[in-house]
Design an enzyme around this catalytic site. Structure first.
Site, short mmCIF file in Angstrom:
data_model
loop_
_atom_site.label_atom_id
_atom_site.label_comp_id
_atom_site.label_asym_id
_atom_site.label_seq_id
_atom_site.Cartn_x
_atom_site.Cartn_y
_atom_site.Cartn_z
N LYS A 13 0.83 -1.21 0.00
CA LYS A 13 0.00 0.00 0.00
C LYS A 13 0.87 1.26 0.00
CE LYS A 13 -2.19 -1.10 3.81
NZ LYS A 13 -1.46 -2.36 4.10
N ARG A 88 -9.63 0.88 8.93
CA ARG A 88 -9.15 -0.46 9.28
C ARG A 88 -10.21 -1.22 10.07
NH1 ARG A 88 -3.31 0.64 9.06
NH2 ARG A 88 -2.12 -1.23 9.46
N ARG A 127 11.49 -5.43 5.09
CA ARG A 127 11.16 -4.01 4.83
C ARG A 127 12.11 -3.08 5.57
NH1 ARG A 127 5.14 -1.70 5.43
NH2 ARG A 127 5.24 -2.51 7.56
N ARG A 160 11.41 -1.05 11.01
CA ARG A 160 10.37 -0.72 11.99
C ARG A 160 10.36 -1.75 13.10
NH1 ARG A 160 4.95 0.56 8.65
NH2 ARG A 160 4.08 -0.67 10.37
N ARG A 171 -0.23 -8.75 13.73
CA ARG A 171 -0.88 -7.76 12.86
C ARG A 171 -1.73 -8.44 11.79
NH1 ARG A 171 4.27 -4.74 11.26
NH2 ARG A 171 2.97 -3.47 9.93
P1 ADP Z 1 1.32 -1.40 7.53
O1 ADP Z 1 2.18 -0.55 6.64
O2 ADP Z 1 2.00 -2.63 7.98
O3 ADP Z 1 -0.03 -1.69 6.95
P2 ADP Z 1 0.71 0.95 9.11
O4 ADP Z 1 1.89 1.81 9.02
O5 ADP Z 1 -0.46 1.28 8.27
O6 ADP Z 1 1.14 -0.57 8.88
O7 ADP Z 1 0.21 0.87 10.62
C1 ADP Z 1 1.09 0.63 11.68
C2 ADP Z 1 0.34 0.61 13.00
O8 ADP Z 1 -0.30 1.88 13.22
C3 ADP Z 1 -0.80 -0.41 13.08
O9 ADP Z 1 -0.34 -1.69 13.46
C4 ADP Z 1 -1.68 0.23 14.16
O10 ADP Z 1 -1.13 0.05 15.46
C5 ADP Z 1 -1.57 1.72 13.85
N1 ADP Z 1 -2.62 2.17 12.89
C6 ADP Z 1 -2.43 2.64 11.63
N2 ADP Z 1 -3.59 2.96 11.05
C7 ADP Z 1 -4.56 2.68 11.95
C8 ADP Z 1 -5.98 2.76 11.94
N3 ADP Z 1 -6.66 3.20 10.86
N4 ADP Z 1 -6.66 2.39 13.06
C9 ADP Z 1 -6.00 1.94 14.15
N5 ADP Z 1 -4.67 1.82 14.22
C10 ADP Z 1 -3.95 2.18 13.13
P1 ADP Z 2 2.12 -1.79 3.26
O1 ADP Z 2 2.13 -0.28 3.26
O2 ADP Z 2 0.91 -2.36 2.58
O3 ADP Z 2 2.33 -2.38 4.62
P2 ADP Z 2 4.71 -1.58 1.86
O4 ADP Z 2 4.42 -0.74 0.68
O5 ADP Z 2 5.46 -0.95 2.98
O6 ADP Z 2 3.35 -2.30 2.41
O7 ADP Z 2 5.48 -2.88 1.34
C1 ADP Z 2 5.90 -3.91 2.26
C2 ADP Z 2 7.27 -4.42 1.85
O8 ADP Z 2 7.16 -5.15 0.63
C3 ADP Z 2 8.29 -3.33 1.61
O9 ADP Z 2 9.55 -3.82 2.01
C4 ADP Z 2 8.24 -3.12 0.09
O10 ADP Z 2 9.48 -2.65 -0.43
C5 ADP Z 2 7.94 -4.53 -0.39
N1 ADP Z 2 7.12 -4.56 -1.62
C6 ADP Z 2 6.13 -3.70 -2.01
N2 ADP Z 2 5.61 -4.08 -3.20
C7 ADP Z 2 6.26 -5.21 -3.56
C8 ADP Z 2 6.17 -6.10 -4.70
N3 ADP Z 2 5.30 -5.88 -5.70
N4 ADP Z 2 7.01 -7.16 -4.73
C9 ADP Z 2 7.91 -7.39 -3.73
N5 ADP Z 2 8.03 -6.60 -2.64
C10 ADP Z 2 7.22 -5.52 -2.55
#
Ligand code: ADP
Ligand code: ADP
Ligand code: ZN
Length: 217
Positions: A13, A88, A127, A160, A171
């Site tokens: 994302k 979420r 990541r 992270r 998660r």
């Molecule tokens: P990821 O990239 O793995 O999807 P995020 O950066 O979006 O993770 O979120 C990291 C953490 O921030 C989540 O595990 C949660 O603790 C908190 N968080 C982010 N967005 C929300 C939301 N919309 N509602 C509740 N908690 C959130």
């Molecule tokens: P999210 O925001 O949904 O948690 P990220 O964009 O941070 O996910 O991506 C999660 C991890 O996967 C990062 O290390 C990113 O560089 C990697 N990644 C993202 N897209 C791809 C893909 N198409 N193939 C392989 N790795 C990817």
């Protein structure tokens, strides 16, 4: 364009959001980034949110919803926005709909980036992120050009704290229970669109553009 990005942690994302936000000139709003910034600055919000992020749990809706409403009320969201990591929970999705409906608006689409669970753990544990600009990298799939330095801004990239195997599993659990129901929620409203999130990052982006093009303005 008003877009919500859906998908499990690690779906890509954040990675796709950077490209989409540039292409459509809309702000990329990541609730995770907002929380992490507040945590590093030790603001009252950061103090409240920290234990939830560390544990891989969701920050309570009361806190999260208000933050997003405030953010969406800012001038730069007038022509659209890209929400990454929000909503979420169904409760958050309803609050977003109510907020937009109150202004006679609605989202154009909720775009699901579909990635099978088996690929998630490797993506997450490899990541690396830039704490300064939020860019996301991967040690194997998307490495920085200069080792350890963000391509976009040169800051040192970090792992992270919640990207460890055990927190990622928690998660994914939270995602399955609290966030996955949103797929049905948006489907029912005819607002769901989907892309295959596997394969090269730029291939995924091509699919994203195709889908968003079909959704239209
Ligand atoms: P990821 O990239 O793995 O999807 P995020 O950066 O979006 O993770 O979120 C990291 C953490 O921030 C989540 O595990 C949660 O603790 C908190 N968080 C982010 N967005 C929300 C939301 N919309 N509602 C509740 N908690 C959130
Ligand atoms: P999210 O925001 O949904 O948690 P990220 O964009 O941070 O996910 O991506 C999660 C991890 O996967 C990062 O290390 C990113 O560089 C990697 N990644 C993202 N897209 C791809 C893909 N198409 N193939 C392989 N790795 C990817
Ligand atoms: Zn950076």
């Amino acid at each position: 364009m008003k877009i919500v990005l859906l998908g499990p942690p690690g779906a890509g994302k954040g990675t796709q959001a950077k490209f989409i936000s540039e292409k459509y000139s809309i702000p990329h709003i990541s609730t995770g980034d907002i929380f992490r910034k507040n945590i590093s600055e030790k603001t009252p919000l950061g103090v409240k949110a920290k234990s939830y992020l560390d544990a891989g749990k969701l920050v309570p809706d009361e806190v999260t919803i208000d933050i997003v409403k405030d953010r969406l009320s800012m001038k730069d969201c007038k022509n659209g926005f890209l929400l990454d990591g929000f909503p979420r929970t169904v409760n958050q999705a309803e609050a977003l709909d109510l907020f937009l409906n109150g202004k006679g608006e609605q989202i154009d689409t909720a775009l699901l980036i579909d990635v099978p669970k088996e690929l998630i753990l490797e993506r997450m544990t490899g990541r690396r992120v830039c704490p300064s600009c939020g860019a996301s990298y991967h040690i194997k799939f998307n490495p920085t050009k200069v080792k350890g330095k963000c391509d976009a801004c040169g800051a040192d990239v970090i792992q992270r704290k919640d990207d460890t195997e055990s927190t990622v599993k928690d998660r994914l659990d939270v995602y399955g229970k609290q966030t996955q129901p949103l797929i049905g929620y948006y489907e029912k409203q005819n607002q769901l669109s989907k892309v295959d999130g596997t394969g090269e990052i730029d291939k995924v982006f091509e699919r994203v553009i195709n889908v968003l093009g079909a959704v239209g303005k």
